[in-house]
Scaffold this active site. Structure first.
Site, PDB file in Angstrom:
ATOM      1  CE1 TYR A  71      16.495  -9.305 -39.177  1.00 13.71           C
ATOM      2  CE2 TYR A  71      15.397 -10.639 -41.181  1.00 13.71           C
ATOM      3  CZ  TYR A  71      15.948  -9.617 -40.420  1.00 13.71           C
ATOM      4  OH  TYR A  71      15.972  -8.372 -40.966  1.00 13.71           O
TER       5      TYR A  71
ATOM      6  CG  ASP B 298      23.440 -15.090 -38.041  1.00 15.85           C
ATOM      7  OD1 ASP B 298      22.706 -14.235 -38.773  1.00 15.85           O
ATOM      8  OD2 ASP B 298      24.287 -13.645 -37.275  1.00 15.85           O
TER       9      ASP B 298
ATOM     10  CE  LYS C  80      21.411  -8.094 -34.523  1.00 17.47           C
ATOM     11  NZ  LYS C  80      20.657  -7.019 -34.197  1.00 17.47           N
TER      12      LYS C  80
HETATM   13  P1  KE4 Z   1      21.111  -6.377 -39.303  1.00 19.08           P
HETATM   14  O1  KE4 Z   1      21.533  -6.249 -40.820  1.00 19.08           O
HETATM   15  O2  KE4 Z   1      19.962  -5.758 -38.738  1.00 19.08           O
HETATM   16  O3  KE4 Z   1      22.657  -5.065 -39.034  1.00 19.08           O
HETATM   17  O4  KE4 Z   1      21.488  -7.805 -39.040  1.00 19.08           O
HETATM   18  C1  KE4 Z   1      20.448  -8.665 -39.290  1.00 19.08           C
HETATM   19  C2  KE4 Z   1      20.488  -9.721 -38.470  1.00 19.08           C
HETATM   20  C3  KE4 Z   1      20.717 -10.989 -38.861  1.00 19.08           C
HETATM   21  N1  KE4 Z   1      21.372 -11.997 -37.973  1.00 19.08           N
HETATM   22  C4  KE4 Z   1      20.785 -11.484 -36.866  1.00 19.08           C
HETATM   23  C5  KE4 Z   1      21.014 -13.165 -35.696  1.00 19.08           C
HETATM   24  C6  KE4 Z   1      20.149 -11.049 -36.097  1.00 19.08           C
HETATM   25  O5  KE4 Z   1      19.470 -10.341 -35.490  1.00 19.08           O
HETATM   26  C7  KE4 Z   1      20.124  -9.593 -37.004  1.00 19.08           C
HETATM   27  C8  KE4 Z   1      19.447  -9.079 -36.976  1.00 19.08           C
HETATM   28  N2  KE4 Z   1      18.584  -8.989 -36.080  1.00 19.08           N
HETATM   29  C9  KE4 Z   1      17.642  -7.721 -34.936  1.00 19.08           C
HETATM   30  C10 KE4 Z   1      16.446  -7.997 -34.360  1.00 19.08           C
HETATM   31  N3  KE4 Z   1      16.264  -9.267 -33.769  1.00 19.08           N
HETATM   32  C11 KE4 Z   1      17.129  -6.583 -35.744  1.00 19.08           C
HETATM   33  C12 KE4 Z   1      16.541  -5.277 -35.361  1.00 19.08           C
HETATM   34  C13 KE4 Z   1      15.517  -4.831 -36.717  1.00 19.08           C
HETATM   35  O6  KE4 Z   1      15.818  -5.718 -37.464  1.00 19.08           O
HETATM   36  O7  KE4 Z   1      15.151  -3.896 -36.160  1.00 19.08           O
END
Ligand code: KE4
Length: 433
Positions: free
Chosen positions: A144, A239, A267
């Site tokens: 993701y 990523d 994060k």
């Molecule tokens: P954000 O746009 O949510 O800050 O980051 C996206 C993202 C990008 N790359 C990786 C590897 C990520 O894990 C994420 C976001 N992680 C999820 C949890 N697995 C966010 C939690 C959610 O969507 O509420």
């Protein structure tokens, strides 16, 4: 456990917020039960609106490697906010944070701050397409990279949790620009490059996958991606939004000794405040406006409060032995859980890396998304609900990682293992239906 207030808040929320939540995985749809509305956190603990206390393994999905409300982070936020929450102009802190990332990641010669991991990944893809003049992007099933159109193909995290192959509203043209391959399958990568190599702008990968649960790269996988990208002039993008500053001081780049062309961050970099970043080779990064012709912008990019929280967090991570202790805690929890569940003759596989683990109710090596999907997610849902009743808050999805922090110490691990022991018999008698 009285959850009256959470129930009332959830009913009210569903009237004015889609699904009652501002991010899908929070709705407990795949694990059942009433999502807890939280009121505060401290260290490894969170409290819900009914003042029930839980040991937290969700930890805001990764940013809180120091635990909730770490005094040094809170003080940095307070001080920055009292000087002004945002300027829309440059501040010295942005330079310091960029220099701290560059010091930790050999692959990063320049850095652009944004406000989310989604923006970071989206920008990295745009850069890859600009520098190669190509369109195709290779990603991996179960990984993701945020919710930009082209990256929602066979994605993990909330899509896997909801059982969605993709998203409505993504134009066919966007999805066509992305090829998703099985994670850890180098043969599929080489076949794809043999066939389409000259059309591939970039490969984007979670170098230590954590959005289908924790699935580490098998020996040679990442190096194979490096070679495939090199051979055909594609951009290799790591990523590290989750793994960065967690699995090692220099993230998966350091852990696996690979030098990608671009790296995405989020994060931990913001210590719990909104942030993202893309960094990498100078010649690629200097294509970003205003230095170059690849446009990207953001009102709150480099926000001084987020930057202050990030600097305070990265400084704390310099504490001698930090990662060794975090790894030992992770190992102790994983081995303890494995022992308890195995003794109860429950099939379990626990994948782990420093600060991360996932309990899969399955067997054999869990090394790709298909194998994760073969695991018993109903049993995970029962385990989740049982642990919640025991005061342990796990990620509300079997497709997510458990996040540990320096605030998870022996006491928290012992309590968690005791809770697991209490839940185990119910797991086999289906009491947590
Ligand atoms: P954000 O746009 O949510 O800050 O980051 C996206 C993202 C990008 N790359 C990786 C590897 C990520 O894990 C994420 C976001 N992680 C999820 C949890 N697995 C966010 C939690 C959610 O969507 O509420």
């Amino acid at each position: 456990m009285d959850i009256t207030k959470s129930k009332k808040l959830f009913s009210r929320a569903k009237e004015v917020i889609p699904g009652g939540v501002n991010s899908p995985v929070r709705a407990f749809k795949s694990v059942g039960g009433v999502p807890r509305f939280l009121s505060r956190g401290r260290g490894a603990y969170i409290w819900d609106a009914d003042d029930n206390r839980y040991i937290d393994y969700m930890m805001s999905w990764g940013p809180l490697i120091l635990g909730h409300a770490h005094p040094k982070v809170v003080e940095a936020v307070r001080e920055a906010a009292s000087a002004g929450t945002s300027f829309g102009a440059s501040t010295a802190g942005e330079i310091e944070l960029a220099e701290m990332v560059i010091d930790r990641f050999l692959a990063v010669e320049m850095l652009r701050l944004v406000s989310s991991g989604t923006e970071a990944a989206m920008t990295a893809i745009r850069l890859a397409r600009a520098v190669t003049g190509r369109e195709l992007v290779v990603k991996f099933d179960g990984c993701y990279h945020g919710h930009s159109n082209g990256l929602l193909v066979k994605a993990g995290s909330g899509l896997a949790t909801q059982g969605l192959p993709g998203s409505a509203g993504v134009p066919e043209s966007a999805a066509r620009g992305t090829i998703s391959l099985p994670y850890n399958d180098l043969e599929a990568v080489w076949k794809t490059f043999d066939k389409r190599g000259e059309d591939i702008a970039g490969i984007i990968v979670e170098p230590a996958a954590a959005n289908m649960g924790v699935v580490p790269p098998v020996e040679g996988f990442l190096n194979g991606l490096r070679m495939a990208a090199e051979k055909d002039g594609a951009v290799l993008i790591f990523d590290e939004v989750i793994s960065g500053f967690r699995v090692a001081r220099g993230g998966a780049c350091e852990l696996y000794n690979i030098r990608p062309d671009l790296v995405c961050f989020g994060k931990i970099l913001g210590g719990g405040m909104p942030i993202g970043a893309v960094g990498g080779k100078r010649e690629i990064m200097e294509r970003l406006a205003p230095a170059g012709n690849v446009y990207q912008a953001g009102t709150l990019s480099g926000n001084p409060v987020s930057v202050a929280a990030g600097i305070a967090t990265l400084r704390e991570l310099e504490t001698p032995g930090f990662y060794e202790r975090l790894n030992n805690t992770t190992k102790k929890l994983a081995l303890g859980l494995e022992e308890i569940l195995t003794e109860a003759e429950i099939r379990v596989v626990i994948n782990r890396l420093t600060g991360l683990l996932t309990v899969f109710f399955g067997e054999g090596e869990i090394s790709d998304y298909q194998l994760v999907q073969n695991c018993d997610m109903d049993r995970y849902a029962r385990f989740f609900r049982g642990m919640l009743d025991e005061g342990v808050y796990l990620p509300p999805s079997g497709y997510e990682a458990w996040f540990l922090s320096s605030a998870h110490n022996d006491d928290e691990i012992e309590r968690t293992l005791k809770a697991a022991g209490n839940v185990v018999e119910e797991l086999t008698t289906n009491e947590y239906e």
